[in-house]
Design a protein around this motif. Structure first.
Motif, mmCIF file in Angstrom:
data_model
loop_
_atom_site.group_PDB
_atom_site.id
_atom_site.type_symbol
_atom_site.label_atom_id
_atom_site.label_comp_id
_atom_site.label_asym_id
_atom_site.label_seq_id
_atom_site.Cartn_x
_atom_site.Cartn_y
_atom_site.Cartn_z
ATOM 1 N N ALA A 62 0.528 -0.962 -0.025
ATOM 2 C CA ALA A 62 0.397 -0.036 0.495
ATOM 3 C C ALA A 62 1.132 1.281 -0.068
ATOM 4 C CB ALA A 62 -0.914 0.104 1.207
ATOM 5 N N GLY A 63 1.666 0.975 0.428
ATOM 6 C CA GLY A 63 2.206 2.433 0.654
ATOM 7 C C GLY A 63 3.112 2.664 -0.363
ATOM 8 N N GLN A 64 4.142 1.334 -0.621
ATOM 9 C CA GLN A 64 4.685 1.411 -2.385
ATOM 10 C C GLN A 64 3.565 2.183 -3.289
ATOM 11 O OE1 GLN A 64 8.357 1.081 -2.290
ATOM 12 N NE2 GLN A 64 7.583 1.364 -0.513
ATOM 13 N N VAL A 65 2.496 1.419 -3.396
ATOM 14 C CA VAL A 65 1.519 2.057 -4.188
ATOM 15 C C VAL A 65 1.741 4.025 -3.818
ATOM 16 C CG1 VAL A 65 -0.598 2.095 -5.289
ATOM 17 C CG2 VAL A 65 0.263 -0.087 -4.196
ATOM 18 N N ARG A 73 -5.102 8.982 -4.812
ATOM 19 C CA ARG A 73 -5.035 8.224 -6.282
ATOM 20 C C ARG A 73 -5.180 6.883 -6.143
ATOM 21 N NH1 ARG A 73 -2.308 9.340 -11.129
ATOM 22 N NH2 ARG A 73 -2.992 11.415 -11.248
ATOM 23 N N THR A 74 -4.597 6.653 -4.869
ATOM 24 C CA THR A 74 -4.805 4.953 -4.210
ATOM 25 C C THR A 74 -6.159 5.081 -4.028
ATOM 26 O OG1 THR A 74 -2.032 4.668 -4.122
ATOM 27 C CG2 THR A 74 -2.851 3.478 -3.031
ATOM 28 N N LEU A 75 -6.749 5.600 -2.850
ATOM 29 C CA LEU A 75 -7.923 5.274 -2.694
ATOM 30 C C LEU A 75 -8.298 5.092 -2.912
ATOM 31 C CD1 LEU A 75 -7.325 8.058 0.863
ATOM 32 C CD2 LEU A 75 -7.567 5.618 0.527
ATOM 33 N N LEU A 76 -8.897 6.569 -3.998
ATOM 34 C CA LEU A 76 -9.657 5.918 -5.790
ATOM 35 C C LEU A 76 -9.908 4.514 -6.098
ATOM 36 C CD1 LEU A 76 -9.412 9.056 -6.984
ATOM 37 C CD2 LEU A 76 -11.764 8.580 -6.166
ATOM 38 N N ILE A 77 -8.567 4.426 -6.339
ATOM 39 C CA ILE A 77 -8.204 3.114 -6.989
ATOM 40 C C ILE A 77 -9.018 1.243 -6.068
ATOM 41 C CG2 ILE A 77 -6.292 0.920 -7.715
ATOM 42 C CD1 ILE A 77 -4.880 3.274 -8.614
ATOM 43 N N SER A 78 -8.674 2.480 -4.920
ATOM 44 C CA SER A 78 -9.246 0.859 -3.700
ATOM 45 C C SER A 78 -10.689 1.112 -3.676
ATOM 46 C CB SER A 78 -8.624 1.759 -2.421
ATOM 47 O OG SER A 78 -9.579 1.057 -1.564
ATOM 48 N N ALA A 79 -10.800 2.206 -4.076
ATOM 49 C CA ALA A 79 -12.433 2.481 -3.775
ATOM 50 C C ALA A 79 -13.168 1.420 -5.300
ATOM 51 C CB ALA A 79 -13.253 3.415 -3.709
ATOM 52 N N LEU A 80 -12.652 2.190 -6.266
ATOM 53 C CA LEU A 80 -13.253 0.913 -7.165
ATOM 54 C C LEU A 80 -13.148 -0.216 -7.267
ATOM 55 C CD1 LEU A 80 -12.156 3.816 -10.029
ATOM 56 C CD2 LEU A 80 -13.887 3.061 -9.662
ATOM 57 N N LEU A 81 -11.821 -0.966 -6.683
ATOM 58 C CA LEU A 81 -12.266 -2.100 -6.306
ATOM 59 C C LEU A 81 -12.881 -3.761 -5.235
ATOM 60 C CD1 LEU A 81 -7.809 -2.650 -5.531
ATOM 61 C CD2 LEU A 81 -9.173 -3.406 -7.912
ATOM 62 N N GLY A 82 -13.480 -2.435 -4.336
ATOM 63 C CA GLY A 82 -14.290 -2.640 -3.716
ATOM 64 C C GLY A 82 -15.253 -2.874 -4.249
ATOM 65 N N GLY A 106 -10.832 -7.695 -0.209
ATOM 66 C CA GLY A 106 -9.389 -7.786 0.566
ATOM 67 C C GLY A 106 -8.412 -6.682 -0.215
ATOM 68 N N ALA A 107 -8.251 -6.282 -1.139
ATOM 69 C CA ALA A 107 -7.343 -5.808 -1.896
ATOM 70 C C ALA A 107 -7.770 -4.071 -1.745
ATOM 71 C CB ALA A 107 -7.730 -5.508 -3.531
ATOM 72 N N ASN A 108 -9.239 -4.306 -1.381
ATOM 73 C CA ASN A 108 -9.810 -2.747 -0.930
ATOM 74 C C ASN A 108 -8.889 -1.867 0.454
ATOM 75 O OD1 ASN A 108 -13.074 -1.755 0.710
ATOM 76 N ND2 ASN A 108 -11.772 -0.359 -1.372
ATOM 77 N N MET A 109 -9.523 -3.965 1.208
ATOM 78 C CA MET A 109 -9.362 -3.181 2.292
ATOM 79 C C MET A 109 -7.711 -2.673 2.418
ATOM 80 S SD MET A 109 -9.463 -5.837 5.664
ATOM 81 C CE MET A 109 -8.560 -6.961 4.944
ATOM 82 N N GLY A 110 -6.365 -3.725 1.757
ATOM 83 C CA GLY A 110 -5.158 -3.616 2.409
ATOM 84 C C GLY A 110 -4.734 -1.786 1.301
ATOM 85 N N LEU A 111 -5.444 -1.795 0.887
ATOM 86 C CA LEU A 111 -5.096 -0.875 0.357
ATOM 87 C C LEU A 111 -5.746 0.934 0.685
ATOM 88 C CD1 LEU A 111 -5.096 -0.651 -4.093
ATOM 89 C CD2 LEU A 111 -3.038 -0.665 -1.865
ATOM 90 N N LYS A 331 5.459 6.716 6.454
ATOM 91 C CA LYS A 331 4.067 7.167 6.917
ATOM 92 C C LYS A 331 2.844 5.695 6.450
ATOM 93 C CE LYS A 331 3.156 11.133 9.699
ATOM 94 N NZ LYS A 331 2.149 12.680 9.487
ATOM 95 N N ALA A 332 2.764 5.417 5.076
ATOM 96 C CA ALA A 332 1.320 4.947 5.108
ATOM 97 C C ALA A 332 2.570 3.172 4.479
ATOM 98 C CB ALA A 332 1.033 5.111 3.341
ATOM 99 N N THR A 333 4.025 2.947 4.175
ATOM 100 C CA THR A 333 4.285 1.769 4.501
ATOM 101 C C THR A 333 4.829 1.288 5.498
ATOM 102 O OG1 THR A 333 5.286 2.670 2.015
ATOM 103 C CG2 THR A 333 6.873 0.511 3.504
ATOM 104 N N ALA A 334 4.997 2.037 6.825
ATOM 105 C CA ALA A 334 4.865 1.147 8.586
ATOM 106 C C ALA A 334 3.438 1.274 8.301
ATOM 107 C CB ALA A 334 5.838 2.462 9.138
#
Length: 388
Positions: A62-65, A73-82, A106-111, A331-334
């Motif tokens: 999640a952090g690397q993405v 943008r990562t949160l938007l992708i996450s929402a679309l996957l969910g 699960g991918a949505n949750m992880g991102l 932060k996001a990676t940790a």
């Protein structure tokens, strides 16, 4: 309550709260939905494991993405996957479609979770972080409570209208799609927080800090995995309670937890975050240790509600406390790595819990209590010097 927050911080907190209504809604009803579709406990365990372990994998990246795409943008992708995952769960055409739905959820949750934590932390700043995390958690938990209550009574309501049980549960699950109808427009309204350095400087100090937070979380995740997914079934098996009665327990738990979290920042400022976290978790462990000896439903329900409040109300403080140890790009990676440790161990706990519940309705609670005590002692040893 929100006057010192930026516009984007307010939108993030409000969207998270609204989304939590339908997230908890779907979590609570899912085992009963799968049962109506004809799946047994073993099949349910497979689907839940797919979602759990997928979430763990996406926590790791999640952090690397977000370093490459940005938090928003990562949160938007996450929402679309969910959204795609929930649509497949509603369709439930066959086992493979349903499994893919759990994978995408699960991918949505992880991102989502690590990047929401990191973005909110950046939006509110250092001084308001404990307050913002507690307010966000409190509002989200109150909406969780409403979701559980709706999920407990909606199937019976639809069946009463003349629908079959299968259609009623499918209709209830489809309401979870509203989560994304609220979250996606909110994310389109906010601005991203720029990350100045798109690469993390991995060194021994950074790795040790992440591991210090991850080890206690992993033990707690393992302990929670042993018991928590089976609690609704435990109340049904041990006390013969109905779905509506069980949903009432979880409703009052979430409501009390949400209201209580609003006052938690004052306690944190008074005695420090480490003492708040460890004292609450210690009491929760004790309550779980004595839980199997409770023979009446009302007392068991009360004990479970108190335990859940104590154990879960400190998580926003834990998240906020952790964010203070890391830079913007870290932060996001940790947060993702810590959640990955917890998630993978929770998945293992699900399997162990199934075995233990098959042997006794008491053993799982003793195991969970012991793991909570060990995790709390380790966290105290690692961070008590940072309490102030």
């Amino acid at each position: 309550m929100f006057q010192d927050y930026s516009r984007d911080a307010k939108i993030l907190i409000a969207a998270n709260a609204a989304g939590q209504l339908f997230l908890q809604f779907s979590i609570f009803i899912m085992p009963f939905y799968l049962a109506v579709l004809g799946y047994d406990m073993a099949a349910m365990g497979t689907f839940f494991s797919i979602q759990t372990f997928t979430g763990g994998l996406f926590f790791l990246i999640a952090g690397q993405v977000s370093l490459r795409l940005g938090y928003r943008r990562t949160l938007l992708i996450s929402a679309l996957l969910g959204l795609a995952g929930r649509l497949l769960q509603v369709a439930a055409i066959n086992d493979y479609v349903l499994a893919l739905g759990f994978f995408l959820v699960g991918a949505n949750m992880g991102l989502r979770q690590p990047n929401f934590t990191a973005l909110l932390s950046e939006e509110v700043g250092e001084e308001r972080r404990h307050h913002a995390f507690s307010i966000s958690f409190g509002l989200g938990t109150i909406f969780n409570a409403l979701g559980v209550l709706i999920a407990g009574f909606a199937p019976g309501f639809f069946v009463g209208l003349g629908l079959t049980e299968g259609i009623a549960y499918r209709l209830v699950i489809s309401l979870a799609l509203l989560q994304f109808a609220l979250v996606i427009p909110a994310l389109l309204m906010i601005r991203d927080v720029p990350v100045r350095n798109p690469r993390i400087n991995w060194n021994r100090e950074l790795v040790v800090k992440i591991l210090k937070f991850s080890l206690p979380s992993a033990l707690i995740g393992f302990g929670a995995g042993i018991t928590i997914p089976y609690m609704s079934l435990y109340f049904k098996l041990q006390f013969g309670q109905t779905l509506a009665a069980i949903s009432g327990i979880f409703f009052f738990q979430q409501l009390a937890m949400g209201l209580g979290s609003f006052g938690l920042p004052k306690l944190v400022h008074r005695i420090g975050p480490v003492k708040v976290i460890t004292s609450f978790q210690s009491i929760a462990a004790f309550l779980f240790a004595i839980f199997p000896s409770i023979e009446t439903f009302l007392l068991a329900a009360l004990l479970y509600v108190v335990r859940s409040i104590l154990m879960n109300i400190v998580w926003p403080i834990n998240d906020s406390f952790m964010m203070g140890f890391f830079s913007t790009e870290e932060k996001a990676t940790a947060a993702g790595i810590r959640r990955a440790f917890s998630t993978f161990m929770r998945g293992g706990g699900n399997y162990v819990g199934g075995l233990l519940f098959g042997m006794s309705l008491s053993y799982p609670f003793y195991a969970t209590a012991a793991l909570y005590v060990i995790a709390t002692a380790i966290f105290y040893a690692f961070f008590i010097k940072h309490n102030k």
